[in-house]
Structure formats: C-alpha cells, structure tokens
Enzyme design. Structure first.
Site, PDB file in Angstrom:
ATOM      1  N   GLU A   1      -1.831   1.707  -2.269  1.00 58.37           N
ATOM      2  CA  GLU A   1      -0.978   2.890  -2.376  1.00 58.37           C
ATOM      3  C   GLU A   1      -1.709   4.217  -2.269  1.00 58.37           C
ATOM      4  OE1 GLU A   1       2.427   1.678  -5.436  1.00 58.37           O
ATOM      5  OE2 GLU A   1       0.616   0.493  -5.611  1.00 58.37           O
TER       6      GLU A   1
ATOM      7  N   ILE B   1       2.493 -10.074   0.815  1.00 60.95           N
ATOM      8  CA  ILE B   1       3.668  -9.429   1.420  1.00 60.95           C
ATOM      9  C   ILE B   1       3.318  -8.767   2.748  1.00 60.95           C
ATOM     10  CG2 ILE B   1       4.872  -9.129  -0.765  1.00 60.95           C
ATOM     11  CD1 ILE B   1       3.898  -6.207  -0.773  1.00 60.95           C
TER      12      ILE B   1
ATOM     13  N   PRO C   1     -13.004  -4.888   5.846  1.00 60.47           N
ATOM     14  CA  PRO C   1     -12.766  -3.580   6.495  1.00 60.47           C
ATOM     15  C   PRO C   1     -11.546  -3.572   7.403  1.00 60.47           C
ATOM     16  CG  PRO C   1     -15.083  -4.193   6.627  1.00 60.47           C
ATOM     17  CD  PRO C   1     -14.352  -5.400   6.094  1.00 60.47           C
TER      18      PRO C   1
END
Lengths: 333, 711
Positions: free
Chosen positions: B675, B479, B602
């Site tokens: 998140e 996404i 990274p």
C-alpha cells in the site's frame, strides 16, 4: 431469461419491414450501446432485427450533383472508417473524432449508423431505479438537480439535460454530412444535423427518425475545407472517456480573414451542436484569440449552465480558440 | 491434527530471497488456465450450480412491506425467491451488514432484500427484475457534511485511539511565526477489483463430519470467511471449507466477507446438495462490497520561519453507516510522521443511512497523508523553504506517538536519493514559472509512509516429500500480489533448498490458519510463520527427513510489543502539465523512492510499488463515486462513469528502493509493500499542479475544471 425474437434479414428492405411492422422491434448493429441497455433493463425490445450483416459495408467516393462525396455504409466499423485512406487524407477531422471515441475494442465493434444512433448519456437514464423522462416519460428528470457534470448547456429542456456522446457525429455535423435513410416508403436524405433532435417535451426521442426507418449510410462531401478539418476532445482522462467538451472545426483564410469555416461542438447538447452563429461571427474576420472568443460567446449567448456545468463555457472557449488558431497556423506550413 | 510448535524465527540466510524468481503462477494466468471463483466446475459436487441474482432495495430507509415473487416464480427457469420471510434464519445477527434477509428493515439503498434462484444466470437476472417489492419508506440522511460529523467512535480502524492530544496545540499555534490552516477533502472511492465478488456455495452432508458448507470465494482471506460465516449459519469453523485459488484483486474490498457471501450460504442451504453460484455485478459492487468514505481533514500546522513544526493538528471527519460502524483512521498516520512538540488528532463521523464503508487501498494513510502532505507543501511555500528540505527539517528522532525508536527510519535517504534521481534541483522555486507550448509545467513531491503490520494467528506446516522436496502449507490467499512466489522463496531459504524443491499450498481453509491479505501484512505475517515452521522442522527432523515427516509451527516473536516501532517510508515526485486553455492535466513523470526493509523479489515488488503509484495517480486525477443524497446511492456505478486511470494516463511511472533489511521486524527483513505506493502520491500530484499553475487544489480528484475561471 427474457425471451426475445431475433431475426437476421438479408436485405435492407426486409429489415425495415421487420421493424416497421412491430412496435417492440429494434435494429441491432454492433450492439455496443444496445446490448448494455438490454442488460441494464433500459431497453426491453421484443424483437431484435440484426442489420450487422446487411450489404451496407462499403466506403466509396461518388460524384453527385453536390460534388464528390464519400459514401459510408451503415455497418462500416468505426475502426475501419478511421483507418480508411480517403478519410485519413481528405477528412482528417472525422478520422480523429473516430479515434477519440471509446476504446480500441469498441471501435472494432461499433458501426457507423450505430454510432450516430447511440442514445444520449446520463447516469440516471442508465439506472432503472431512478426517475428519467427519457426512459419513462413523465417520471421526472433526476439530472436537473443531481449529478450534472456531463449535462447539456445548450438546447436542453426542463424534461432532459442529457448530452449526445458521439465524437464521430460531431465531426459529421461540421462536415455537412447527409444521412441516407430507408423507410417503408422508400429512401430519403437529410443533413445529419437534422437527424438528432433537442429534447423539448419529448426527451424519449433522440432522433427525427420514424419507427422502422433504417439509416443505410452517410455521405460526406469531400471538399477542400474538409481536407483541413480537425477534432479536439477534452475529457476527464487521456483516453476512454466521454467528452466534457469537444470541437470539430475546419477553416480557410485568405488575406488574413476567414473565407470559410465549419464549427461543431460535442458534450454540450442533446445533439451534436453545429455552431452556426459562431461561424457567422467569424466569417470575413480575422482568426485571433479575441475574434474566436467573441464568436464562441455569441454561440453561447443562450447557454444555460448550472454549478456543475459552469466550467464548460471557458473550456469550450479555450478548446475552440486553440483549435482554430492551430488550424490557421497550419495553413502557412 | 498435530500440535503447533511455537518457534522464534531467526534471520534467514537469504539465497532465493532477493532474486527475480518468475511468478510461479504466471503460466497458469497468462494461458487462462487459472480458475477464478465462479469458474470452478471440476470439483465433485460443484459441477452444476444454480444461479443466484440479488434484488436490491430502492429506498434508503424504511421497511419492506411485501415481496411479490409471483411473476418471478412464473418465469421459466426460476426455482424460488428468498426474502426476509422465507430465508433460513441466521444464528448470529450481530453484524448488521451481514444479517441480510432476516427482517424487514431497510438500512440503505441497494441493500439485499431478496435473492432469486434459477437454473441459469439469465433466468435469475430476469427473475430479479420481475420481483415486486413494496416499501414503507422513511426519511433518510445520505449527505456527508463536516457539520454533521459529530459522532465520536470508541476507536478507529482497526483499534487505534480515536483522539490524541500532546502538549498545547492552541498555544503553540498562537505563538507560531507561520500557520497553515486549511481543509482537504477526498471523495467516496470504490475499490473496483477487476474480478467482482463471486462465490460458489454448496451445503451438503460430508463424509464424516456431518454438514459441510463448501465455499469457493473470491476473498482476501479464506480463514476469515470461514470464521465469520460459520457461527452465523450455526456450523463449526471446520465445517465451513473455503478455497480461493485465484483472486482477481481485492484492494481491501474482499478483506472480510460481505452480505453476498451470506446470501450464497443461505441459498445453498435451501438448494442442498445442489450448489449455487453468485457473481456480484459491477453496479451492485457500488452498494454491497465496501468503499472508502469521503473524508475532510482540517489541518493546522504551526512552524517557525525556517519551517520547523511547533504544532500539528489534524481533525478528521468522515462518514459511517447506520447499519454498521467503520471509522477510517484518517489522522493516525499523522501521529508518527513529523516531529512537533504539540500535536493533536481527532476523528468524528457522520452516521448516515448509506452502504457500509470498509477497507480500501491504504485506509487512513491515503486520505490522511494526502491532507498532511498538501498542507506541508503550503507550509513550504509560506516559509519559502524547499519542500524536500522542509521535510528533512521535521523528521523525528523517535516515534512522536510512543517515544520509541524506529527500527529502520531512512526517510532522509529516500528524500535525497529520490530528489537526485528525479532531477529536483533544477526546479524553479516560483509556481507558474514554466510554460511549454500550451502547457503549464510543474513538479511536486510528498512523503509516503505506511506502518509495518504483522498479524497474529499465523501457522505454517512443513511436510517432507520424496526426492528432497517439501510441502509448505499455509491458509493464506494470493490475491495477485505474488505471495505464492515470495513465500516459495522464503520457504526455500528457510529450509535451505532450491525453490524448485518447495511445493507451496495456499488458499484453502483446511490448511493452517493465516491472516487476511490486507494492511500490507501478508509477506511479514505469513513469511514469519513459514520461516518459523521451516526452522522448527529442520531442528526436529534434520536436513534429510523421512518423507511424511511433518510439523506445524507459528512464529513466537512479537516485534509489535517490543522496543521499536515499524514504519516504511518513501518520497514521491511528480511532474504535472496543465493545459492553459482547457485545464486538462497530465502526469508525464511519477517516481517513488522507498525504504521498505528487504525486498523479497524485485520483479513482484516493483509491480506492487508501481501499481500503488498508479492507484495514487488514479485517486489524484480520476476516482470519485458520486452519491446522490436524494436517493442515497452512488449514481456513478460503472466503469464508464467511475473513472480509473487508463493506460494513456499512466506515462513514465517508476519506483525504486533502498537496499536494506529490517530483521527486527521479520526473519526475512521485510516490511510490507502493498500500500505504501498509494500513500502520498496524490499529494505529490496536487503539489505539482500548484507548482505548474499557482492554483492550490485541496480536494481530490483534481480535474480540468479546477483550472478554469468562472467563464
């Protein structure tokens, strides 16, 4: 799709005739406000009269019987006006106000007259499923008891508490700008502070223009006072937000007292608010924290706040004090 | 279809993993060639879709009396109008959010009550404006209050215990030297991905399998869309073919299909075989595609004079929708964060006649850890203990909730290293001590935490191609996170080849099953399956397989039922400036130090963590959906009135991480990172604002008016 006529007249006179003769016609310039309203169903004109390519894009100084003015054509883009050398050097408050407005993309698109004539902002005005006296006179004002963070605190009525969102128009109000208007009967001039109106019992009318009248330009006096003007906007994020409150100001002192001052506020009323009472209170007195706060309070004597807008009073006081003190400090520099 | 092998993956010999492989889909995106859902025209049969436009309820509760479509149907280009009397029947109407156009009931304002089918988008939109719907309105309830939040759900998202109670919290609080007792609030928030929800749907006779419902959808999970929609429209899951090649963000709101996808499927059935296209508008997203409920957290912390916690109580109140339950797990994060002998959490809901809340950007953790971490700051002030030191003193030896050890708990290192890099030691202890010109300046911090989720039900297929290349296929969706890139790296290392030798296929429900791109679980869940499949393939076919050799496998290990618990941690530090005259707030510095296991890439990882910090900043300062309870809908329903952080608000924001690896959790050593950057960030900002001003704000967002007096 909803069909509408689109015409592109080649002269201002033709444009005026095209709108004046058709109740359902509207002028279209940059479209940054009107096109949104078309999509939302807030505006449903039958005819769009595109004035964006009329020869009204000049910025030039003129000597008049009122002194030297900067004449700005109606279709001059906000970005171009903000960057104009005369605006930057002689009208810094106007340049700052323009740059405080909207986003870079919108400033490239939006016109000078369109900025003046953008509709007042209110979430209920934009939402056709809710009552709004501005959109549907007599349907009621949803904002009175609803979401009110951006509501007016001065000059509102029981019919409408919306605020005018322009930054540019606040600076112009402070700078004694004239608006040049072409109508079916010819040209007239009026102070920009007479262009916008308070809602009263006709909130559907944002301005004093008659249907078909076209703003062809503005004239801004190039005074010494305007050359030290500034603009301060307080908003909910650092960029791309409407003013919670804003301050356009210019001041000149001599011997520690005010010789001349201009002060206008945004975010407080249905129109850019020229703070004449505050100006009067400041004249011939010192510019210090107490004096400015007292002048602000004099202007706000008739302010009406709700729980949602109480903050605007100390915010206006704080922003005005900061702005005027900084201008006076700048005089010495 | 070949059988699926169950393979316990072994830790990868990492070579590409951990390097800065450039995004494999970068060129497609920056050149504008990447096609998003309703932009698809190339595939046969999808070239000329009809346009749909939704008609939404203008009452919050009641019944549709009549839908008068005559004016709409008379409009040029409008072909038909479907309402609850004329839309095809669904075979499964259990899900109240999804069972649209099936009956006359209106459950919330903004519910879909009709859909217009037209030749063009413009005609459909005007047609929708011309549909006249009359209602029999009923009184509705749309205002959330703590007093009204009395309903106890059976569990909270996704399947956590509603309440927990260990020890004797009341007695411990009564005996505590220091008590913090306060309520903290977060507002309604809407996900607002850049690409609105959008679908192309085509219902047609397939080549051999009978009916096929073809969907190009903007979703976080193609398999989830297929398995949700198929039984509703009476098809087998394999008859619903869903792709989502590029998705312009989801943030949870595309985790499961919303009613717009059902409408597209129903309309496509009517227009078969011609496809339909439905793009939800920004304004419609505020009613139809999920949001975070407002929350109130009543926190009671008891501690000794040194700030060692003796009791933690977190009572969470939120709102759900009458038509479908969603219980934000606000207090769940509290259960595992700090040690205290006496701990109690609970969740109660107010059930209202409103749009359906759902997953949004760290559901549970974002509002819950916000509350806990502001309360911890208040505790630090009350005890006179440095906020970093206070956290260090309360770190648990084992998970307080289960008693199990953590696989990899490095919060102390995050705190120490983060404080060092931020320059925390220079901070004055007193609030309101620093004035720089017109600006009050302060610093604050908070802890961040997010569970390691690894979803079941993932399989990957490895197929040998010619030239030493391998196709690796899994039906997950990227996404925008960089999943394509990271899975390419994982596959390369698991196969022992260069990333250039991996041809990755994703985003198609005809590929092996994969879980949703949610819960920060994608890399862990899909990467474990890819590792398992690659390792099983090498075992079966060797390093020089014949082209065409193929194997599908799932990862047989289940760390979440093992001996450890898995959490990522972080420490977030913020500098805040508050204008002393106007109350304006700026965040000139924001820094997060994280422990997330091994970082796969990274470049993409930093983007995820910094993006999370920006979302946290945005929730701290800006984001708030204002519902007008008189009407029942959100009135700040565009991006002019629903503010997210602008570029000018995002100043020096940076993130870094501890080098490490959690091979207990995944063969790559990774936990999720999507998140955790959000969690704790708003608390760090609020705590810094307190330090700048001495004003304690307990409700988000923190806005300028909070720092001004009454006038």
């Amino acid at each position: 799709m909803r069909a509408l006529d689109y015409v592109r007249p080649s002269t201002p006179e033709e444009a005026v005739a095209a709108v004046a003769g058709d109740e359902d016609a509207m002028f279209l310039a940059g479209g940054s406000n009107l096109v949104d309203h078309l999509k939302l169903g807030v505006a449903r004109p039958g005819r769009l009269v595109d004035v964006s390519r009329l020869p009204l894009d000049e910025v030039a100084t003129h000597d008049t019987d009122r002194g030297t003015v900067l004449r700005v054509g109606a279709t001059v883009r906000n970005a171009d006006l903000a960057a104009h050398p005369v605006v930057r050097s002689r009208l810094p408050g106007l340049s700052r106000a323009l740059l405080a407005g909207a986003s870079g993309q919108i400033r490239q698109q939006a016109s000078t007259a369109g900025n003046l004539l953008q509709r007042t902002r209110c979430v209920y005005f934009q939402d056709v499923t809710t009552p709004c006296n501005k959109r549907e006179p007599g349907s009621g004002c949803s904002a009175l008891e609803g979401y009110g963070r951006y509501n007016a605190v001065l000059g509102a009525s029981e019919h409408c508490v919306a605020t005018h969102p322009s930054d540019m128009a606040v600076a112009m109000a402070a700078l004694d700008t004239s608006v040049v208007v072409l109508g079916p009967d010819g040209e007239r001039r009026m102070p920009s502070t007479d262009l916008h109106r308070l809602p009263g019992d006709e909130p559907q009318r944002d301005t004093t223009l008659a249907h078909g009248e076209l703003v062809t330009g503005v004239e801004i006096p190039l005074t010494d006072l305007a050359a030290v003007s500034t603009y301060r906007k307080v908003r909910d994020r650092a960029s791309y937000a409407f003013a919670l409150v804003s301050v356009a100001a210019a001041v000149r002192t001599a011997g520690g007292v005010v010789e001349d001052v201009r002060l206008a506020w945004g975010g407080v009323a249905h129109a850019p608010w020229r703070a004449r009472r505050a100006e009067e209170a400041l004249r011939c007195g010192p510019v210090d924290e107490q004096a400015v706060a007292a002048a602000v309070d004099a202007e706000l004597a008739e302010a009406e706040t709700s729980e949602a807008t109480t903050y605007k009073v100390p915010m206006l006081r704080g922003a005005t004090v900061e702005t005027l003190l900084a201008l006076v400090e700048g005089e010495d520099a | 279809m070949t059988d699926t092998v169950e393979q316990v993956p072994v830790p990868l010999d990492v070579r590409s993993v951990g390097t800065r492989l450039a995004r494999v889909d970068g060129p497609e995106k920056v050149t504008g060639r990447a096609r998003y859902a309703v932009e698809h025209r190339d595939e046969e049969g999808l070239g000329d879709p009809l346009s749909l436009w939704l008609v939404q309820s203008t009452v919050a509760k009641g019944e549709v009396e009549a839908v008068d479509a005559s004016a709409a149907l008379a409009h040029d280009g409008v072909l038909r109008v479907l309402d609850h009397t004329s839309a095809p029947r669904l075979e499964d109407t259990e899900d109240g959010e999804l069972a649209v156009l099936q009956d006359a009931r209106v459950h919330f304002r903004g519910q879909i009550v009709a859909v217009v089918v037209a030749e063009t988008s413009e005609a459909a939109r005007e047609g929708a404006a011309l549909v006249e719907v009359s209602y029999r309105a009923e009184p509705h309830a749309a205002a959330f209050t703590v007093e009204g939040a009395t309903y106890r759900p059976d569990s909270v998202n996704p399947a956590f215990e509603t309440d927990s109670d260990d020890g004797d919290v009341d007695a411990a609080l009564a005996g505590s030297a220091v008590v913090v007792d306060a309520s903290y609030g977060t507002p309604y928030e809407h996900n607002n991905p850049m690409e609105p929800h959008a679908t192309i749907a085509r219902w047609h006779e397939g080549d051999d399998d009978g009916v096929v419902l073809r969907l190009v959808d903007s979703t976080q999970g193609v398999h989830g869309v297929a398995s949700t929609i198929a039984p509703m429209v009476g098809l087998g899951k394999d008859q619903v073919h869903v792709t989502a090649p590029y998705v312009g963000g989801g943030f949870g709101s595309k985790g499961l299909p919303h009613a717009n996808v059902v409408v597209a499927a129903l309309a496509a059935r009517e227009t078969s075989p011609r496809p339909v296209s439905l793009a939800v508008t920004r304004q419609q997203m505020f009613a139809l595609t999920g949001y975070r409920t407002a929350t109130v957290s009543r926190m009671r912390l008891g501690a000794d004079r040194d700030g060692r916690l003796t009791a933690i109580e977190h009572r969470a109140y939120a709102q759900s929708a009458a038509v479908k339950e969603f219980a934000e797990q606000t207090a769940v994060g509290t259960r595992s964060l700090y040690a205290a002998a006496n701990r109690r959490t609970s969740h109660r809901l107010a059930v209202l006649d409103v749009a359906v809340p759902s997953w949004m950007r760290a559901p549970g953790e974002m509002p819950g850890i916000f509350a806990h971490e502001v309360a911890m700051d208040e505790l630090a002030v009350a005890c006179g203990v440095d906020p970093v030191e206070l956290r260090v003193r309360n770190i648990p030896e084992r998970d307080p909730e289960t008693g199990k050890p953590f696989s990899d708990h490095r919060l102390v290192e995050c705190l120490r290293e983060g404080a060092e890099r931020f320059g925390w030691a220079d901070r004055p202890a007193q609030a309101g001590a620093t004035l720089d010109g017109e600006w009050r300046v302060g610093t604050g911090m908070a802890v961040s935490t997010y569970p390691g989720y690894r979803m079941p039900g993932n399989e990957a297929r490895v197929t040998a191609l010619d030239g030493g290349r391998f196709e690796v296929a899994i039906g997950c969706v990227d996404i925008g996170t960089g999943a394509r890139t990271v899975l390419t790296q994982i596959a390369a290392d698991a196969l022992g080849v260069d990333p250039a030798a991996v041809v990755l296929r994703v985003a198609d429900s005809s590929l092996p099953p994969a879980s949703v791109a949610g819960g920060s679980s994608g890399t862990a869940s899909w990467g474990s399956a890819v590792s398992a499949a690659a390792q099983a393939f090498l075992h079966e076919h060797g390093r020089t397989p014949d082209p065409g050799a193929s194997l599908t496998a799932s990862a047989a290990d289940d760390p979440l039922n093992g001996d450890h618990v898995f959490h990522s941690h972080g420490a977030v530090f913020a500098e805040v400036r508050v204008h002393r005259r106007t109350g304006e707030i700026r965040v000139p510095r924001l820094f997060g130090m994280y422990s997330v296991g091994r970082v796969m890439n990274p470049t993409t990882a930093r983007s995820q963590l910094v993006g999370g910090l920006v979302m946290g900043l945005s929730s701290a300062l800006h984001e708030e959906s204002v519902r007008d309870p008189r009407f029942g809908h959100v009135v700040t329903q565009d991006l002019a009135t629903y503010h997210v952080a602008s570029h000018a608000d995002v100043l020096d924001v940076d993130a870094d991480w501890l080098e490490g690896s959690d091979e207990e959790f995944t063969p790559m050593g990774a936990r999720g990172i999507g998140e955790i950057g959000i969690v704790g960030t708003a608390a760090a900002v609020i705590n810094a604002a307190y330090h700048a001003t001495g004003v304690r704000v307990r409700d988000l967002p923190v806005t300028a008016d909070r720092f001004l007096g009454e006038g």
